[in-house]
Design an enzyme around this catalytic site. Structure first.
Site, PDB file in Angstrom:
ATOM      1  CD  GLU A   1     -23.360 -67.919  46.372  1.00  0.00           C
ATOM      2  OE1 GLU A   1     -22.466 -67.467  47.119  1.00  0.00           O
ATOM      3  OE2 GLU A   1     -24.439 -67.328  46.176  1.00  0.00           O
TER       4      GLU A   1
ATOM      5  CG  HIS B   1     -22.258 -64.234  45.527  1.00  0.00           C
ATOM      6  ND1 HIS B   1     -22.871 -64.230  46.754  1.00  0.00           N
ATOM      7  CD2 HIS B   1     -21.682 -63.015  45.379  1.00  0.00           C
ATOM      8  CE1 HIS B   1     -22.654 -63.055  47.330  1.00  0.00           C
ATOM      9  NE2 HIS B   1     -21.948 -62.295  46.521  1.00  0.00           N
TER      10      HIS B   1
ATOM     11  CD  GLU C   1     -27.086 -67.361  51.314  1.00  0.00           C
ATOM     12  OE1 GLU C   1     -26.491 -68.261  50.679  1.00  0.00           O
ATOM     13  OE2 GLU C   1     -26.757 -66.156  51.253  1.00  0.00           O
TER      14      GLU C   1
ATOM     15  CG  HIS D   1     -27.155 -65.456  47.380  1.00  0.00           C
ATOM     16  ND1 HIS D   1     -25.922 -64.876  47.183  1.00  0.00           N
ATOM     17  CD2 HIS D   1     -28.074 -64.497  47.103  1.00  0.00           C
ATOM     18  CE1 HIS D   1     -26.085 -63.619  46.813  1.00  0.00           C
ATOM     19  NE2 HIS D   1     -27.381 -63.358  46.746  1.00  0.00           N
TER      20      HIS D   1
HETATM   21 ZN    ZN Z   1     -24.058 -65.736  47.612  1.00  0.00          ZN
END
Ligand code: ZN
Length: 379
Positions: A168, A165, A334, A258
Site C-alpha cells: 500500500e 501492509h 484507507e 493504508h
Molecule cells: Zn492495509
C-alpha cells in the site's frame, strides 16, 4: 527483437509465464511464506512503438479479487510521473494491459512505488530539519531499522504510522506529505501543532515487505496488522518495537495509514466494538471525521468498512488495540488503489500527489479538533 521483463530490484514483483512476440503472460508472486499477492512492479524493455499486450493471469487467487474491476495499471517512462494505462481491462481472472510504450524502458506497477531508497531519502531529509529527532526503534527480521521521527514539543502525544501492509505504497506518499507539512516553518497550522503536540512518525512499519515486493506481510510472511495483541521478536518485531515505544510515550491520537484495493474512496475505520469504549473516544473520532470531510473533497464518510458490533472488535489490529490500551482516539485511514470515484482523475487516478494533499488535510483537521482533544483529555 525480443522484449524483456524484469523485477529484480527494490520492491519489484512479477514472474514471466511466457513471451510470444508482443504478447506477454505474467503472474504476480506470492509474499514469502504467505499466500497473499496483489502488488506488482516491473520494467518492460525493448518495446518502443510496439503494440504490447501484458496479461496478468493469476488475478483470481489474489488477496482482493474485487480490486481488479475498474482498476487501471500505473505506468511511468521516467520513474517520477506515474499515469494510468486507460486500456486496462479485467475479465475472467485476467488483467489485460494494452499499451504502446513510447520508449524502450517503461515501468509498470500496481500503484506508484515508494522504494526503500526513497524512504531513506525522506528520513534523511526530515531528520536533518531543525527541531526533528531521529530514533531507530529496533531492527526488522532482515536487519532494517524501524525509523521513527519526533517532531514538536507539545503535551498531546500523536502517533502517525504507515505501511504495515507494504504494497500500500500510497501510505508512504501520504507520510511524505505529512512530514513536509509538519516541518514547514511557515505553515501556521504546523506551527501550532508543533507547539501543542509531540509527533512520533513511523513512515514505514514494514521495510522488509517493502523491499521484497510484498503486498501484505513481513519477511516471515506475517501480517503485522494482526499482531498488535501479542507481537513477538521472532514473528513481528516491527510491531513489538513500535508498541513498546508507544507504551513508553503514551498515545492521545493515532493514525494508521493504508490503501484499500476494492473501495474507490478515501475513508476512516475506527475502534467500534472494543471492550472499554468511551463516549469521549467515539465523539472525538466523529468530530475528526466530520472536520476532515469539510476540509477535503477527497474524503467522505459514506463508503467504508462495516462497523464491528459492541464487544466484537478484532483486538489484533493496531487501531482497536491502541484505543483499548491507551483510551485514545485512533483510526485507520484507507486510500484507494483505483481512484476517488466522487472526484475522478482519468489521467492519474488516485496518485502520490493526492495522497500528500490528503495528509495535509488530515493535519488541518487535527488542528481543527485540538480544543476538543485538549478539553477531553483525561487527567
Ligand atoms: Zn492495509
Amino acid at each position: 527483437m525480443t522484449l524483456t521483463i524484469s523485477s529484480a530490484f527494490d520492491a519489484g514483483n512479477i514472474r514471466v509465464v511466457k513471451i510470444d512476440g508482443d504478447q506477454v503472460e505474467l503472474e504476480i508472486v506470492k509474499d514469502h511464506k504467505s499466500d497473499f499477492y496483489q502488488w506488482f512492479y516491473f520494467r518492460l524493455a525493448g518495446a518502443a512503438g510496439r503494440d504490447v499486450t501484458l496479461r496478468i493471469v493469476n488475478c483470481t487467487g489474489s488477496a482482493y479479487p474485487h480490486g481488479w474491476p475498474d482498476y487501471k495499471a500505473c505506468l511511468s517512462v521516467d520513474r517520477e510521473d506515474w499515469v494510468r494505462v486507460a486500456d486496462t481491462i479485467y475479465a475472467d481472472g485476467v488483467l489485460t494491459i494494452n499499451l504502446t510504450p513510447p520508449t524502450d524502458c517503461v515501468w509498470l506497477a500496481y500503484f506508484a512505488p515508494y522504494s526503500m531508497e526513497r524512504h531513506h531519502d525522506l528520513v534523511t531529509a526530515i531528520a536533518g530539519q531543525e527541531g526533528v529527532g531521529y530514533t531507530s526503534l529496533g531492527k526488522s527480521l532482515d536487519g532494517q531499522d524501524i525509523d521513527c521521527l519526533t517532531i514538536g514539543e507539545g503535551e498531546l502525544k500523536v502517533w502517525l504510522y504507515a505501511r504495515q501492509h507494504p504494497g500500500e505504497s500510497m501510505a508512504e506518499w501520504w507520510m511524505e506529505g505529512a512530514l513536509e507539512k509538519l516541518c514547514d516553518p511557515d505553515d501556521p497550522v504546523s506551527r501550532v501543532l508543533r507547539r501543542e503536540c509531540t509527533f512520533r512518525v513511523v513512515p514505514n512499519m514494514n521495510p522488509d515487505g517493502s523491499r521484497r515486493g510484498h503486498l501484505r506481510t513481513n519477511a516471515a510472511g506475517v501480517n503485522l496488522n494482526r499482531e498488535w495483541h501479542a507481537p513477538s521478536a521472532e514473528q513481528s518485531p516491527e510491531v513489538l518495537w513500535v508498541r513498546n515505544a508507544m507504551d513508553d510515550s503514551g498515545v492521545d491520537f493515532a493514525m494508521d495509514i493504508h490503501g484499500d484495493e476494492a473501495i474507490p474512496a478515501n475513508f476512516l475505520a475506527g475502534f467500534e466494538g472494543i471492550p472499554s469504549i468511551t463516549e469521549r473516544q467515539t465523539d472525538l473520532f466523529k468530530i475528526f471525521s466530520e472536520m476532515l470531510e469539510r476540509l477535503s473533497p477527497d474524503f467522505q464518510t459514506t463508503k467504508g468498512y462495516q462497523v464491528a458490533a459492541p464487544g466484537e472488535a478484532n483486538m489484533s489490529m493496531s487501531t482497536t488495540q491502541l484505543a483499548e490500551r491507551y483510551g485514545c482516539v485512533s483510526m485507520t485511514l484507507e486510500m484507494p488503489f483505483k481512484d476517488n470515484f466522487n472526484l475522478p482523475d482519468p489521467v492519474y487516478g488516485w496518485s502520490p500527489q493526492r495522497s500528500k494533499y490528503l495528509a495535509a488535510a488530515c493535519l488541518d483537521a487535527l488542528h481543527g479538533i485540538l480544543p476538543d482533544l485538549k478539553n477531553a483529555k483525561p487527567s
